[in-house]
Write a protein that holds these residues in place. Sequence first.
Motif, PDB file in Angstrom:
ATOM      1  N   ILE A   1      10.332  27.024  -1.541  1.00  0.00           N
ATOM      2  CA  ILE A   1      11.114  27.721  -2.551  1.00  0.00           C
ATOM      3  C   ILE A   1      10.198  28.675  -3.316  1.00  0.00           C
ATOM      4  O   ILE A   1       9.024  28.396  -3.528  1.00  0.00           O
ATOM      5  CB  ILE A   1      11.830  26.743  -3.494  1.00  0.00           C
ATOM      6  CG1 ILE A   1      10.837  25.910  -4.298  1.00  0.00           C
ATOM      7  CG2 ILE A   1      12.785  25.847  -2.726  1.00  0.00           C
ATOM      8  CD1 ILE A   1      11.482  25.068  -5.377  1.00  0.00           C
ATOM      9  N   HIS A   2      10.734  29.828  -3.691  1.00  0.00           N
ATOM     10  CA  HIS A   2      10.018  30.909  -4.388  1.00  0.00           C
ATOM     11  C   HIS A   2       8.989  31.590  -3.494  1.00  0.00           C
ATOM     12  O   HIS A   2       8.263  32.463  -3.945  1.00  0.00           O
ATOM     13  CB  HIS A   2       9.316  30.411  -5.666  1.00  0.00           C
ATOM     14  CG  HIS A   2      10.243  29.946  -6.731  1.00  0.00           C
ATOM     15  ND1 HIS A   2       9.901  29.937  -8.068  1.00  0.00           N
ATOM     16  CD2 HIS A   2      11.512  29.465  -6.680  1.00  0.00           C
ATOM     17  CE1 HIS A   2      10.906  29.465  -8.783  1.00  0.00           C
ATOM     18  NE2 HIS A   2      11.906  29.171  -7.955  1.00  0.00           N
ATOM     19  N   SER A   3       8.904  31.215  -2.224  1.00  0.00           N
ATOM     20  CA  SER A   3       7.902  31.773  -1.308  1.00  0.00           C
ATOM     21  C   SER A   3       8.598  32.414  -0.112  1.00  0.00           C
ATOM     22  O   SER A   3       9.788  32.182   0.117  1.00  0.00           O
ATOM     23  CB  SER A   3       6.959  30.667  -0.804  1.00  0.00           C
ATOM     24  OG  SER A   3       6.240  30.098  -1.866  1.00  0.00           O
TER      25      SER A   3
ATOM     26  N   TYR B   1      23.470  30.206  -8.778  1.00  0.00           N
ATOM     27  CA  TYR B   1      23.731  31.009  -7.581  1.00  0.00           C
ATOM     28  C   TYR B   1      22.803  32.216  -7.477  1.00  0.00           C
ATOM     29  O   TYR B   1      22.875  32.972  -6.500  1.00  0.00           O
ATOM     30  CB  TYR B   1      25.199  31.457  -7.551  1.00  0.00           C
ATOM     31  CG  TYR B   1      25.596  32.383  -8.674  1.00  0.00           C
ATOM     32  CD1 TYR B   1      25.410  33.760  -8.567  1.00  0.00           C
ATOM     33  CD2 TYR B   1      26.150  31.892  -9.852  1.00  0.00           C
ATOM     34  CE1 TYR B   1      25.760  34.620  -9.597  1.00  0.00           C
ATOM     35  CE2 TYR B   1      26.514  32.739 -10.889  1.00  0.00           C
ATOM     36  CZ  TYR B   1      26.314  34.099 -10.757  1.00  0.00           C
ATOM     37  OH  TYR B   1      26.651  34.945 -11.775  1.00  0.00           O
ATOM     38  N   ASP B   2      21.952  32.444  -8.475  1.00  0.00           N
ATOM     39  CA  ASP B   2      20.983  33.539  -8.352  1.00  0.00           C
ATOM     40  C   ASP B   2      19.755  33.043  -7.599  1.00  0.00           C
ATOM     41  O   ASP B   2      19.518  31.826  -7.465  1.00  0.00           O
ATOM     42  CB  ASP B   2      20.593  34.088  -9.722  1.00  0.00           C
ATOM     43  CG  ASP B   2      19.895  33.069 -10.611  1.00  0.00           C
ATOM     44  OD1 ASP B   2      20.305  31.880 -10.613  1.00  0.00           O
ATOM     45  OD2 ASP B   2      18.925  33.438 -11.308  1.00  0.00           O
ATOM     46  N   VAL B   3      18.956  33.979  -7.101  1.00  0.00           N
ATOM     47  CA  VAL B   3      17.791  33.636  -6.280  1.00  0.00           C
ATOM     48  C   VAL B   3      16.567  34.414  -6.752  1.00  0.00           C
ATOM     49  O   VAL B   3      16.667  35.386  -7.499  1.00  0.00           O
ATOM     50  CB  VAL B   3      18.045  33.921  -4.786  1.00  0.00           C
ATOM     51  CG1 VAL B   3      19.245  33.136  -4.277  1.00  0.00           C
ATOM     52  CG2 VAL B   3      18.235  35.420  -4.523  1.00  0.00           C
ATOM     53  N   GLN B   4      15.425  33.960  -6.270  1.00  0.00           N
ATOM     54  CA  GLN B   4      14.152  34.612  -6.573  1.00  0.00           C
ATOM     55  C   GLN B   4      14.011  35.934  -5.808  1.00  0.00           C
ATOM     56  O   GLN B   4      14.618  36.125  -4.753  1.00  0.00           O
ATOM     57  CB  GLN B   4      13.000  33.691  -6.153  1.00  0.00           C
ATOM     58  CG  GLN B   4      12.659  32.611  -7.151  1.00  0.00           C
ATOM     59  CD  GLN B   4      11.765  33.135  -8.259  1.00  0.00           C
ATOM     60  OE1 GLN B   4      10.844  33.910  -8.028  1.00  0.00           O
ATOM     61  NE2 GLN B   4      12.047  32.706  -9.488  1.00  0.00           N
ATOM     62  N   PRO B   5      13.172  36.861  -6.320  1.00  0.00           N
ATOM     63  CA  PRO B   5      12.808  38.039  -5.517  1.00  0.00           C
ATOM     64  C   PRO B   5      12.146  37.612  -4.210  1.00  0.00           C
ATOM     65  O   PRO B   5      11.692  36.467  -4.064  1.00  0.00           O
ATOM     66  CB  PRO B   5      11.829  38.792  -6.423  1.00  0.00           C
ATOM     67  CG  PRO B   5      12.144  38.322  -7.806  1.00  0.00           C
ATOM     68  CD  PRO B   5      12.560  36.889  -7.662  1.00  0.00           C
ATOM     69  N   VAL B   6      12.052  38.534  -3.275  1.00  0.00           N
ATOM     70  CA  VAL B   6      11.577  38.192  -1.930  1.00  0.00           C
ATOM     71  C   VAL B   6      10.145  38.650  -1.671  1.00  0.00           C
ATOM     72  O   VAL B   6       9.594  38.354  -0.605  1.00  0.00           O
ATOM     73  CB  VAL B   6      12.507  38.787  -0.853  1.00  0.00           C
ATOM     74  CG1 VAL B   6      13.893  38.187  -0.981  1.00  0.00           C
ATOM     75  CG2 VAL B   6      12.569  40.310  -0.959  1.00  0.00           C
ATOM     76  N   ASP B   7       9.536  39.359  -2.590  1.00  0.00           N
ATOM     77  CA  ASP B   7       8.178  39.851  -2.356  1.00  0.00           C
ATOM     78  C   ASP B   7       7.206  38.679  -2.158  1.00  0.00           C
ATOM     79  O   ASP B   7       7.345  37.644  -2.810  1.00  0.00           O
ATOM     80  CB  ASP B   7       7.721  40.691  -3.561  1.00  0.00           C
ATOM     81  CG  ASP B   7       8.712  41.801  -3.872  1.00  0.00           C
ATOM     82  OD1 ASP B   7       9.597  41.553  -4.704  1.00  0.00           O
ATOM     83  OD2 ASP B   7       8.601  42.869  -3.279  1.00  0.00           O
ATOM     84  N   PRO B   8       6.184  38.873  -1.287  1.00  0.00           N
ATOM     85  CA  PRO B   8       5.917  40.038  -0.432  1.00  0.00           C
ATOM     86  C   PRO B   8       6.751  39.995   0.848  1.00  0.00           C
ATOM     87  O   PRO B   8       6.696  39.032   1.614  1.00  0.00           O
ATOM     88  CB  PRO B   8       4.426  39.914  -0.120  1.00  0.00           C
ATOM     89  CG  PRO B   8       4.141  38.444  -0.220  1.00  0.00           C
ATOM     90  CD  PRO B   8       5.087  37.880  -1.242  1.00  0.00           C
ATOM     91  N   LEU B   9       7.495  41.044   1.062  1.00  0.00           N
ATOM     92  CA  LEU B   9       8.445  41.088   2.159  1.00  0.00           C
ATOM     93  C   LEU B   9       7.765  40.995   3.520  1.00  0.00           C
ATOM     94  O   LEU B   9       8.332  40.432   4.474  1.00  0.00           O
ATOM     95  CB  LEU B   9       9.266  42.384   2.063  1.00  0.00           C
ATOM     96  CG  LEU B   9      10.474  42.511   2.982  1.00  0.00           C
ATOM     97  CD1 LEU B   9      11.465  41.383   2.739  1.00  0.00           C
ATOM     98  CD2 LEU B   9      11.138  43.875   2.788  1.00  0.00           C
TER      99      LEU B   9
ATOM    100  N   GLY C   1      17.080  31.563  -0.995  1.00  0.00           N
ATOM    101  CA  GLY C   1      18.141  30.823  -1.665  1.00  0.00           C
ATOM    102  C   GLY C   1      18.669  29.646  -0.883  1.00  0.00           C
ATOM    103  O   GLY C   1      19.527  28.906  -1.381  1.00  0.00           O
ATOM    104  N   ALA C   2      18.168  29.427   0.345  1.00  0.00           N
ATOM    105  CA  ALA C   2      18.703  28.340   1.167  1.00  0.00           C
ATOM    106  C   ALA C   2      18.564  26.986   0.476  1.00  0.00           C
ATOM    107  O   ALA C   2      19.495  26.173   0.472  1.00  0.00           O
ATOM    108  CB  ALA C   2      17.995  28.325   2.527  1.00  0.00           C
ATOM    109  N   ALA C   3      17.388  26.755  -0.130  1.00  0.00           N
ATOM    110  CA  ALA C   3      17.167  25.500  -0.849  1.00  0.00           C
ATOM    111  C   ALA C   3      17.331  25.662  -2.344  1.00  0.00           C
ATOM    112  O   ALA C   3      17.730  24.722  -3.041  1.00  0.00           O
ATOM    113  CB  ALA C   3      15.764  24.955  -0.531  1.00  0.00           C
ATOM    114  N   ASP C   4      17.013  26.837  -2.857  1.00  0.00           N
ATOM    115  CA  ASP C   4      16.969  27.063  -4.314  1.00  0.00           C
ATOM    116  C   ASP C   4      17.869  28.232  -4.687  1.00  0.00           C
ATOM    117  O   ASP C   4      17.390  29.348  -4.792  1.00  0.00           O
ATOM    118  CB  ASP C   4      15.518  27.330  -4.720  1.00  0.00           C
ATOM    119  CG  ASP C   4      15.320  27.439  -6.206  1.00  0.00           C
ATOM    120  OD1 ASP C   4      16.167  26.926  -6.958  1.00  0.00           O
ATOM    121  OD2 ASP C   4      14.322  28.040  -6.633  1.00  0.00           O
ATOM    122  N   ASP C   5      19.163  28.037  -4.928  1.00  0.00           N
ATOM    123  CA  ASP C   5      19.809  26.752  -5.042  1.00  0.00           C
ATOM    124  C   ASP C   5      21.151  26.786  -4.318  1.00  0.00           C
ATOM    125  O   ASP C   5      22.001  25.939  -4.508  1.00  0.00           O
ATOM    126  CB  ASP C   5      20.000  26.440  -6.527  1.00  0.00           C
ATOM    127  CG  ASP C   5      20.595  25.088  -6.862  1.00  0.00           C
ATOM    128  OD1 ASP C   5      20.218  24.105  -6.213  1.00  0.00           O
ATOM    129  OD2 ASP C   5      21.442  25.032  -7.758  1.00  0.00           O
TER     130      ASP C   5
END
Length: 461
Positions: A434-436, A91-99, A124-128
């Motif tokens: 994802i991650h982007s 349920y955790d997600v990646q940082p969002v940079d570069p915003l 986080g929509a796809a991951d995860d």
Amino acid sequence: MQDNTRIGEVLSTLDKGLPQALQRLLEFLRIPSISTDPAHKGDVRRAAEWLRDELASLGFDASVRDTTGHPMVVAHSPKGDRRALLFYGHYDVQPVDPLNLWDRPPFEPEVQDAPAGKVIRARGAADDKGQLMTFVEAFRAWKEVHGSLPTDLVLLFEGEEESGSPSLRPFLHENADELRAGIAMICDTSMYADGRPAITTQLRGLYGDEIIIRAADRDLHSGSFGGLAANPIQLLVNALATVKDAKGRVTLPGFYDGVEDLSDELRSDWDDLGFDPSEYLSRVGLRHPVGETGRTGLEMVWNRPTFEINGITGGYTGDGFKTVLPAEARAKVSFRLTGTQDPQKIREAFRAHIRNALPDDCTVEFEAHGASPASRMDISDPAFGLAKAALSDEWSREAAYIGAGGSIPIAGDFKEILGMDSMLIGFGRDDDRIHSPNEKYDLDSFAKGARSWARILAALT
């Protein structure tokens, strides 16, 4: 074909409840549960508590379990006499940079029109989170139709996957008896490239190393010492160049111990995918496949081990020119592993290869960067065939057993610590970003993903 007398009403309930399911997912996506950022520690816990409350409302015995890092969410359905199933997601997600590259705020989710259909746009929509909620919505519809949950379900939702899962292995060891099941279901994967449903049945392992070779006690003038003194960059590249031969095979003694050829069933499945290595390479500006002679493209990326040089530095690399023999050279390398290859034995063989390439007055140091074996699932287990048939029924396309060139450590952890295989079934797409910035999850993946898990539940419980 699946028996529709048991599953039809559940699927109908999922279809009718899709608008409400989507609103629940959007609420979940608004929580900025970035596990790598200490500033979001409270948000990560808030996401865990949100999940706990959702699961408890469905009849699960659900709890938030503290760790030395972020919490785990663990839930159980009532005990029965069926083969237990463990469901894993994060349920955790990646940082969002570069915003500034996001088209809208990443934690203000929105359903948008896209060329291939509607998508859910948010971090986080796809991951995860979107994938994890396909589990939850399948359970919800099952409970609504049948009045109770299937028995013997164990849920483990992690809050540190995007920060390396530092608490996961200790948690598995400490709670092994509670979490152990007959087989695990992992949703953090994708379909095949053309949208074909798939079960990932094998993952390559990984061993990484950093090499530091030192020669003279300072950088040397190449006019005064060139040709006489050892050059650590030359020593390094010579040693690395001989790790592979002209046919793309690794030369280390014993390297291929434990490497297995494809079974006839997997080879047939993979051949049917119609993978074109030249077309695949064209997406990154290349045309010509390289690698191990005599192997197909999918074999090379899914079922054969590799050696790759990931980075190399040394000497003068600034603007202009400087004629030196450097005192030091470094490289980072990685091996992808398959079958039952032993990463520790390969590490020993690789380091011996480097040491043997050096003069007595030069030194080498190594810095390890992880070592994990490959994971291969036993598809003779009838559960795999039942799940494959259920996916085929839902997507009206024959599901495939596929491999993955990368590593998903949780599958290996479940095998090593809990002694069970995993089914890796997800509904992500190659273009989910994802991650982007501008991550998305297809609405169709969300809806049919939940329907797919409902069918799998019907087949396995």
